[in-house]
Design a protein around this motif. Sequence first.
Motif, PDB file in Angstrom:
ATOM      1  N   ALA A   1      71.939  19.964 -55.901  1.00 31.30           N
ATOM      2  CA  ALA A   1      71.114  20.334 -57.045  1.00 31.30           C
ATOM      3  C   ALA A   1      70.956  19.182 -58.030  1.00 31.30           C
ATOM      4  N   ARG A   2      71.955  18.292 -58.076  1.00 31.90           N
ATOM      5  CA  ARG A   2      71.887  17.141 -58.986  1.00 31.90           C
ATOM      6  C   ARG A   2      71.722  15.834 -58.233  1.00 31.90           C
ATOM      7  N   ALA A   3      71.640  15.898 -56.900  1.00 33.80           N
ATOM      8  CA  ALA A   3      71.467  14.702 -56.068  1.00 33.80           C
ATOM      9  C   ALA A   3      72.547  13.657 -56.353  1.00 33.80           C
TER      10      ALA A   3
ATOM     11  N   ASP B   1      70.659  17.055 -67.371  1.00 31.49           N
ATOM     12  CA  ASP B   1      70.214  17.643 -66.108  1.00 31.49           C
ATOM     13  C   ASP B   1      71.136  17.316 -64.944  1.00 31.49           C
ATOM     14  N   ARG B   2      71.560  16.059 -64.826  1.00 23.58           N
ATOM     15  CA  ARG B   2      72.338  15.626 -63.657  1.00 23.58           C
ATOM     16  C   ARG B   2      73.764  15.238 -64.005  1.00 23.58           C
TER      17      ARG B   2
END
Length: 304
Positions: free
Chosen positions: A82-84, A184-185
């Motif tokens: 989801a966050r790579a 976000d990440r």
Amino acid sequence: MAPRSGRQLRITGHGYDADIASVGASLRALTFDGRDLVVPFGADEVRPGYRGATLAPWPNRIVDGRYRFAGVEHQLALTEPARAQALHGLLVWAEFEDRLVLDDRVALAAVIEPQTGYPFRIEVEVEYRLEADGLRQTVTARNIGADAAPWGTGPHPYLVAGPGRVDDWTLTLPASEVLTVTPDRLSPVAVEPVTEHPEWDFRDARPIGDVFIDHAFAELARTDGIAEVRLVTAAGTGVGLAWDEGCPWVQVHTADTPAVPTTHRIGLAVEPMTCPPDAFNSGVDLVTLAPGATHAASWRIFAV
């Protein structure tokens, strides 16, 4: 048939009982006089996330799973899709073998084999030992390959002070710096004084309340070289985690899972780390493990 979390090893002593699962050399449960000190999980349960796992050869995230070491570019699998990001190393789902089993002490071992993204061979031994002052975990790495390797480690316990949830407990965290991250990440941005972020300043004990924390902290105040985090109830009982200068960083997370009420803020992750998030890229406090060299780090969970 073995339980889903692997072989079960129990050690007892000094009022403590600890259950270790062989998958991930995970601390499955820890009690003192029958009181939980960490959020437990069942022996026949797939370990929820990283609860109690041993993190190696890196803790936390490697951004985009990419890094450069000794002039060579590497790409790791993105284990946090989801966050790579590449999250928490390569051993969290590995089966460890027993190396020593005693009433109050166990040692387990596994080998990180050369693979895409991490072409190094590292033997990792994880020891859990019950002493009068709590449960000590020691992670020792030995480079059994031909090339120098990047290395970092840490644990992932979710501490429990007592009845209630994270919001109800008082935290002491002796850190004067925090690593800010993208929303976000959770990729690292900058190390800043906690005075610029008072919501994350717990140098003086205070209730956590509804504060969200998922950050690494540094510049830890120490007594005789030891940093100590304490989490207590209003009655003053609780749990602590202490470690030496081998871990200059600590990740703290309030276990926010609003979509899953049964696990939402039920424990506080406190993760001493030998290096910060994305150290494979920044190089900050990254250990370079030469062929034949060893590196050890340890921490201790204790009742308050």
